[in-house]
Design a protein around this motif. Sequence first.
Motif, mmCIF file in Angstrom:
data_model
loop_
_atom_site.group_PDB
_atom_site.id
_atom_site.type_symbol
_atom_site.label_atom_id
_atom_site.label_comp_id
_atom_site.label_asym_id
_atom_site.label_seq_id
_atom_site.Cartn_x
_atom_site.Cartn_y
_atom_site.Cartn_z
ATOM 1 N N ASN A 1 0.975 -1.280 0.080
ATOM 2 C CA ASN A 1 0.042 -0.077 0.023
ATOM 3 C C ASN A 1 0.737 1.347 0.085
ATOM 4 O O ASN A 1 0.626 2.357 -0.693
ATOM 5 C CB ASN A 1 -1.014 -0.052 1.194
ATOM 6 C CG ASN A 1 -1.944 -1.034 1.122
ATOM 7 O OD1 ASN A 1 -2.260 -1.534 -0.105
ATOM 8 N ND2 ASN A 1 -2.330 -1.585 2.336
ATOM 9 N N ILE A 2 1.987 1.152 0.535
ATOM 10 C CA ILE A 2 2.924 2.312 0.741
ATOM 11 C C ILE A 2 3.494 2.775 -0.461
ATOM 12 O O ILE A 2 3.506 3.845 -1.305
ATOM 13 C CB ILE A 2 3.866 2.123 1.896
ATOM 14 C CG1 ILE A 2 3.233 1.889 3.255
ATOM 15 C CG2 ILE A 2 5.093 3.500 1.818
ATOM 16 C CD1 ILE A 2 4.351 1.674 4.165
ATOM 17 N N VAL A 3 3.788 1.664 -1.439
ATOM 18 C CA VAL A 3 4.349 1.807 -2.709
ATOM 19 C C VAL A 3 3.369 2.188 -3.679
ATOM 20 O O VAL A 3 3.729 2.975 -4.555
ATOM 21 C CB VAL A 3 5.004 0.248 -2.987
ATOM 22 C CG1 VAL A 3 5.554 0.353 -4.469
ATOM 23 C CG2 VAL A 3 6.255 -0.090 -2.331
ATOM 24 N N THR A 4 2.199 1.831 -3.279
ATOM 25 C CA THR A 4 1.234 2.170 -4.341
ATOM 26 C C THR A 4 0.776 3.761 -4.307
ATOM 27 O O THR A 4 0.683 4.485 -5.347
ATOM 28 C CB THR A 4 -0.018 1.557 -3.754
ATOM 29 O OG1 THR A 4 -0.057 0.127 -4.067
ATOM 30 C CG2 THR A 4 -1.333 1.971 -5.000
ATOM 31 N N ILE A 5 0.942 4.276 -2.996
ATOM 32 C CA ILE A 5 0.786 5.728 -2.903
ATOM 33 C C ILE A 5 2.330 6.480 -3.205
ATOM 34 O O ILE A 5 2.151 7.527 -3.758
ATOM 35 C CB ILE A 5 0.482 5.980 -1.362
ATOM 36 C CG1 ILE A 5 -0.792 5.244 -0.984
ATOM 37 C CG2 ILE A 5 0.525 7.313 -0.859
ATOM 38 C CD1 ILE A 5 -1.146 5.577 0.146
ATOM 39 N N ILE A 6 3.383 5.799 -2.775
ATOM 40 C CA ILE A 6 4.419 6.842 -3.151
ATOM 41 C C ILE A 6 4.950 7.055 -4.474
ATOM 42 O O ILE A 6 5.501 8.103 -4.805
ATOM 43 C CB ILE A 6 5.575 6.029 -2.213
ATOM 44 C CG1 ILE A 6 5.433 6.133 -0.498
ATOM 45 C CG2 ILE A 6 7.077 6.590 -2.579
ATOM 46 C CD1 ILE A 6 5.351 7.538 -0.005
ATOM 47 N N VAL A 7 4.818 6.005 -5.303
ATOM 48 C CA VAL A 7 5.213 6.032 -6.714
ATOM 49 C C VAL A 7 4.408 7.026 -7.438
ATOM 50 O O VAL A 7 4.932 8.078 -8.284
ATOM 51 C CB VAL A 7 5.072 4.512 -7.435
ATOM 52 C CG1 VAL A 7 5.262 4.785 -8.832
ATOM 53 C CG2 VAL A 7 5.921 3.737 -6.726
ATOM 54 N N PRO A 8 2.956 7.087 -7.456
ATOM 55 C CA PRO A 8 2.525 8.243 -7.994
ATOM 56 C C PRO A 8 2.840 9.771 -7.361
ATOM 57 O O PRO A 8 2.702 10.539 -8.164
ATOM 58 C CB PRO A 8 0.844 8.022 -7.710
ATOM 59 C CG PRO A 8 0.830 6.441 -7.496
ATOM 60 C CD PRO A 8 2.066 6.241 -6.679
ATOM 61 N N LEU A 9 2.803 9.678 -6.202
ATOM 62 C CA LEU A 9 3.462 10.828 -5.587
ATOM 63 C C LEU A 9 4.724 11.429 -5.983
ATOM 64 O O LEU A 9 4.618 12.779 -6.474
ATOM 65 C CB LEU A 9 3.293 10.838 -4.022
ATOM 66 C CG LEU A 9 1.973 10.771 -3.297
ATOM 67 C CD1 LEU A 9 2.184 10.687 -1.744
ATOM 68 C CD2 LEU A 9 1.049 11.877 -3.755
ATOM 69 N N LEU A 10 5.537 10.406 -6.247
ATOM 70 C CA LEU A 10 6.788 11.031 -6.752
ATOM 71 C C LEU A 10 6.645 11.406 -8.160
ATOM 72 O O LEU A 10 7.293 12.250 -8.516
ATOM 73 C CB LEU A 10 7.941 9.885 -6.403
ATOM 74 C CG LEU A 10 8.367 9.291 -4.935
ATOM 75 C CD1 LEU A 10 9.151 8.232 -5.265
ATOM 76 C CD2 LEU A 10 9.023 10.698 -4.447
#
Length: 408
Positions: free
Chosen positions: A3-12
């Motif tokens: 879930n963290i990767v799912t959020i972090i990648v679009p934010l980056l």
Amino acid sequence: MSNIVTIIVPLLLANPATAYFIQNFFRLISFNTFLVGRSVSTSTAATAYQNLQPQPAQESPFKPHMYGKYTAFFSLTTEEYRCKHHDSTADAPRPLSKALMRRKNLHRGAEVGAFSRVDSMARAVNHGKNNNNNKKNTQQSPPVDDEDTFQRRIEAHQRELDRYGNKMKSWVAEEKGVMVQCKGYVALTMVFCIVLVSGGIAVGVTVGTRISAVDPFNITTYCWVLAAFIVLVAKSVRVHDWPWNDFLHGRVLCKSVSELSSVTGIGDQLILAELLQDESLSRLETRGPFNAVFRRRKGEGFSIDRPISMWTMLLSGLIMIEVESVGGKALVCLDLRRGTAIEEISSMADYQPDEKKGTKYIHCRNIPGRKELADEGHRDPNKLILDHGDILWIRSLGFYSNKDAMFV
């Protein structure tokens, strides 16, 4: 962790700093020549001999690719967050996805200079409700235009703004005013007066003694007086002071927004937007009661005698951020105009006691709600007083959402 990767990648990927880094990387590759003339060779001697030989000029294999105009919109939210902002009042601060300037909303109104009557995000939310509620809302609310109608309206508004922009390119900004060509207005006035005077002379010559006890040249005199009166009225009705030299050459120096709007026929808000956008490129000095957002302020400059609307502020690159200060809610301006250095509004104000290092902002120290202002007896609760100086705030709340606001 997934879930963290799912959020972090679009934010980056949505981070402007990442896009800026990638853009600079490809620009560096495109204009670099370190790969030009390289060839694969198995012999070191052959490579050395080849390097000594003059090589023909070659272009870089990497070419920058130009894309046409496109619009991208991305919003990452949760259901709880959407429900919270959907139930908020109309004056509540909004996120960027629902701000007044999102998705070409500045050109969605019924006319240039107005916002759209119906919020597009609210339409998307209401579309998911049941049919019974939709039938009730249809009877009580005005009809909503579809996306094609909005797109045609945006294109029409853009063409209208381009037409006004081309007309404004001929203006010459001086220190104390804006010089505008008005040869058509002067020529029409002079032709009318010449025809009037010529007719009076013709009457005096042709009538002669046909009318008893009447001097026909008195009619000629009256025509001369009337023509002179028309010229004086034409010189004074639009501007306060119009020298004869400028009048005969078909030009006029406008010294206020109202005069410039009267001479050119362009709305005052469009004029203010143009002046704010091109302030860094002109030598115009400003004064007047609504002069807080301009940089070069002088006592004898161009008068800003019209308040600035919310649409004009956003179109010129002045974004109002609603913050929470010790004295209540306030506004801080994020200045993104042409020629402005990179500026940001942090979540919490930077406390700098040194006046030389402290940042000065365009701000409004107090913005009580419109209902509160109306209860106190204010005639126009949408007028907000702007100032330029130091301001401290506790945290930023979001984008200011009062589309009827007028800044004075």
